[in-house]
Scaffold this motif. Structure first.
Motif, mmCIF file in Angstrom:
data_model
loop_
_atom_site.group_PDB
_atom_site.id
_atom_site.type_symbol
_atom_site.label_atom_id
_atom_site.label_comp_id
_atom_site.label_asym_id
_atom_site.label_seq_id
_atom_site.Cartn_x
_atom_site.Cartn_y
_atom_site.Cartn_z
ATOM 1 N N ARG A 1 0.841 -1.196 0.000
ATOM 2 C CA ARG A 1 0.000 0.000 0.000
ATOM 3 C C ARG A 1 0.879 1.249 0.000
ATOM 4 N N LEU A 2 1.971 1.201 0.738
ATOM 5 C CA LEU A 2 2.914 2.312 0.792
ATOM 6 C C LEU A 2 3.518 2.579 -0.590
ATOM 7 N N LYS A 3 3.916 1.519 -1.286
ATOM 8 C CA LYS A 3 4.480 1.673 -2.631
ATOM 9 C C LYS A 3 3.455 2.279 -3.582
ATOM 10 N N GLU A 4 2.209 1.823 -3.486
ATOM 11 C CA GLU A 4 1.156 2.355 -4.351
ATOM 12 C C GLU A 4 0.922 3.837 -4.077
ATOM 13 N N LEU A 5 0.914 4.218 -2.799
ATOM 14 C CA LEU A 5 0.734 5.629 -2.454
ATOM 15 C C LEU A 5 1.910 6.476 -2.939
ATOM 16 N N ALA A 6 3.113 5.943 -2.805
ATOM 17 C CA ALA A 6 4.291 6.681 -3.271
ATOM 18 C C ALA A 6 4.220 6.890 -4.776
ATOM 19 N N THR A 7 3.809 5.859 -5.497
ATOM 20 C CA THR A 7 3.670 5.963 -6.951
ATOM 21 C C THR A 7 2.604 6.988 -7.306
ATOM 22 N N ARG A 8 1.463 6.929 -6.626
ATOM 23 C CA ARG A 8 0.379 7.873 -6.896
ATOM 24 C C ARG A 8 0.830 9.306 -6.598
ATOM 25 N N ALA A 9 1.551 9.496 -5.485
ATOM 26 C CA ALA A 9 2.040 10.840 -5.135
ATOM 27 C C ALA A 9 3.025 11.339 -6.188
ATOM 28 N N ALA A 10 3.895 10.464 -6.664
ATOM 29 C CA ALA A 10 4.861 10.856 -7.696
ATOM 30 C C ALA A 10 4.152 11.212 -8.999
ATOM 31 N N ASP A 11 3.130 10.438 -9.364
ATOM 32 C CA ASP A 11 2.361 10.731 -10.580
ATOM 33 C C ASP A 11 1.667 12.078 -10.481
ATOM 34 N N LEU A 12 1.067 12.348 -9.321
ATOM 35 C CA LEU A 12 0.393 13.629 -9.127
ATOM 36 C C LEU A 12 1.390 14.785 -9.137
ATOM 37 N N GLU A 13 2.535 14.578 -8.534
ATOM 38 C CA GLU A 13 3.570 15.616 -8.518
ATOM 39 C C GLU A 13 4.044 15.903 -9.939
ATOM 40 N N LEU A 14 4.207 14.851 -10.751
ATOM 41 C CA LEU A 14 4.619 15.031 -12.141
ATOM 42 C C LEU A 14 3.533 15.748 -12.935
ATOM 43 N N GLU A 15 2.272 15.457 -12.634
ATOM 44 C CA GLU A 15 1.167 16.133 -13.309
ATOM 45 C C GLU A 15 1.123 17.607 -12.918
ATOM 46 N N LEU A 16 1.426 17.880 -11.667
ATOM 47 C CA LEU A 16 1.417 19.259 -11.183
ATOM 48 C C LEU A 16 2.608 20.039 -11.740
ATOM 49 N N ASN A 17 3.760 19.394 -11.798
ATOM 50 C CA ASN A 17 4.989 20.028 -12.291
ATOM 51 C C ASN A 17 5.605 19.160 -13.385
ATOM 52 N N PRO A 18 5.078 19.239 -14.604
ATOM 53 C CA PRO A 18 5.606 18.373 -15.669
ATOM 54 C C PRO A 18 7.065 18.699 -15.980
ATOM 55 N N GLN A 19 7.803 17.653 -16.344
ATOM 56 C CA GLN A 19 9.212 17.822 -16.664
ATOM 57 C C GLN A 19 9.358 18.375 -18.078
ATOM 58 N N THR A 20 10.382 19.182 -18.252
ATOM 59 C CA THR A 20 10.741 19.595 -19.600
ATOM 60 C C THR A 20 11.542 18.454 -20.215
ATOM 61 N N ALA A 21 11.718 18.504 -21.504
ATOM 62 C CA ALA A 21 12.485 17.461 -22.180
ATOM 63 C C ALA A 21 13.922 17.436 -21.667
ATOM 64 N N LEU A 22 14.464 18.613 -21.351
ATOM 65 C CA LEU A 22 15.838 18.672 -20.851
ATOM 66 C C LEU A 22 15.937 18.044 -19.466
ATOM 67 N N GLU A 23 14.947 18.295 -18.614
ATOM 68 C CA GLU A 23 14.930 17.662 -17.291
ATOM 69 C C GLU A 23 14.802 16.146 -17.423
ATOM 70 N N GLU A 24 13.960 15.709 -18.361
ATOM 71 C CA GLU A 24 13.807 14.274 -18.581
ATOM 72 C C GLU A 24 15.122 13.672 -19.079
ATOM 73 N N PHE A 25 15.788 14.385 -19.981
ATOM 74 C CA PHE A 25 17.090 13.918 -20.463
ATOM 75 C C PHE A 25 18.068 13.803 -19.302
ATOM 76 N N ASN A 26 18.124 14.842 -18.469
ATOM 77 C CA ASN A 26 19.062 14.829 -17.336
ATOM 78 C C ASN A 26 18.803 13.639 -16.417
ATOM 79 N N GLU A 27 17.529 13.318 -16.190
ATOM 80 C CA GLU A 27 17.190 12.188 -15.326
ATOM 81 C C GLU A 27 17.608 10.860 -15.958
ATOM 82 N N VAL A 28 17.280 10.677 -17.230
ATOM 83 C CA VAL A 28 17.640 9.433 -17.936
ATOM 84 C C VAL A 28 19.155 9.308 -18.012
ATOM 85 N N PHE A 29 19.816 10.398 -18.370
ATOM 86 C CA PHE A 29 21.263 10.392 -18.531
ATOM 87 C C PHE A 29 21.960 10.101 -17.206
ATOM 88 N N ALA A 30 21.450 10.668 -16.116
ATOM 89 C CA ALA A 30 22.034 10.414 -14.790
ATOM 90 C C ALA A 30 21.920 8.933 -14.427
#
Length: 173
Positions: A67-96
Motif C-alpha cells: 500500500r505504501l508503494k502504491e501511495l508513493a507511486t500515486r504521489a509521484a504521478d500527481l507531482e509530475l502532473e502538477l509540475n511536468p518535466q521539460t524534455a531537458l529535465e527528462e534527459f538529465n534524469e535518464v542520462f544520470a
C-alpha cells in the motif's frame, strides 16, 4: 390564445428555467468543493507519510508495504502532473541513471583490466564504448548546442545504436 394557455405556458417555462438554474448551481457547487491538483498532491503525500509510519512499525505486513508503494507511486504521478518535466529535465534524469549504471559496472570491473578472460575483455570494451557515449553527451549538455527535445531523442538513438553494435545477438530480426 386563452388566458389559461398562457398561464400553463408560463408555469412550464418557469419550471424549466428554475430546473436549469438549480442544475447550474449544483455543478458550480460541486466544482468549488472538488479538490485542486495541489490539494490532491498534498493529500497523497500526507497519506504516504502516514502509511510509511505504519509500514515501519514493528510487525508491519507486506500488505502495508505494498500500500505504501502504491501511495508513493500515486504521489509521484500527481507531482509530475502538477509540475511536468521539460524534455531537458527528462534527459538529465535518464542520462544520470545511465551514468550511474556505467559507474557501478566500471567500479565492479576496475580491478579486472589485466584479465585475459575474453568475456571480461568484452565487458571492458563495452564499458569503454559506453564511456565514450557518456563523454559525448556531457559535452553536448554543457555546450547546450542541441535543444532539450532533440538531445533526449539523440541520446536514445545513439544508445540504441551502441547497444546494437555491442549486443548484436539481442537485435537479430
Amino acid at each position: 390564445m386563452k388566458k389559461k394557455t398562457w398561464v400553463v405556458l408560463t408555469v412550464c417555462c418557469s419550471v424549466v428555467v428554475g430546473g436549469l438554474a438549480l442544475a447550474n448551481l449544483k455543478s458550480n457547487h460541486a466544482d468549488a468543493n472538488s479538490p485542486t491538483l495541489k490539494e490532491k498532491v498534498s493529500y497523497a503525500v500526507e497519506s504516504y507519510e502516514a502509511q510509511k509510519k505504519i509500514a515501519d512499525a514493528p510487525g508491519a505486513t507486506t500488505e502495508d508495504e505494498q500500500r505504501l508503494k502504491e501511495l508513493a507511486t500515486r504521489a509521484a504521478d500527481l507531482e509530475l502532473e502538477l509540475n511536468p518535466q521539460t524534455a531537458l529535465e527528462e534527459f538529465n534524469e535518464v542520462f544520470a541513471g545511465y551514468k550511474d549504471l556505467y559507474l557501478i559496472h566500471s567500479a565492479h570491473y576496475e580491478d579486472k583490466k589485466d584479465s585475459t578472460d575474453p568475456l571480461v575483455q568484452q565487458v571492458l570494451h563495452q564499458l569503454e564504448e559506453k564511456g565514450k557515449l557518456i563523454a559525448q553527451f556531457e559535452k553536448l549538455q554543457m555546450s547546450k548546442s542541441v535543444n532539450g527535445e532533440s538531445l533526449l531523442t539523440k541520446f536514445y538513438e545513439e544508445t540504441d545504436q551502441l547497444n546494437r553494435e555491442l549486443y548484436p545477438d539481442r537485435y537479430k530480426e
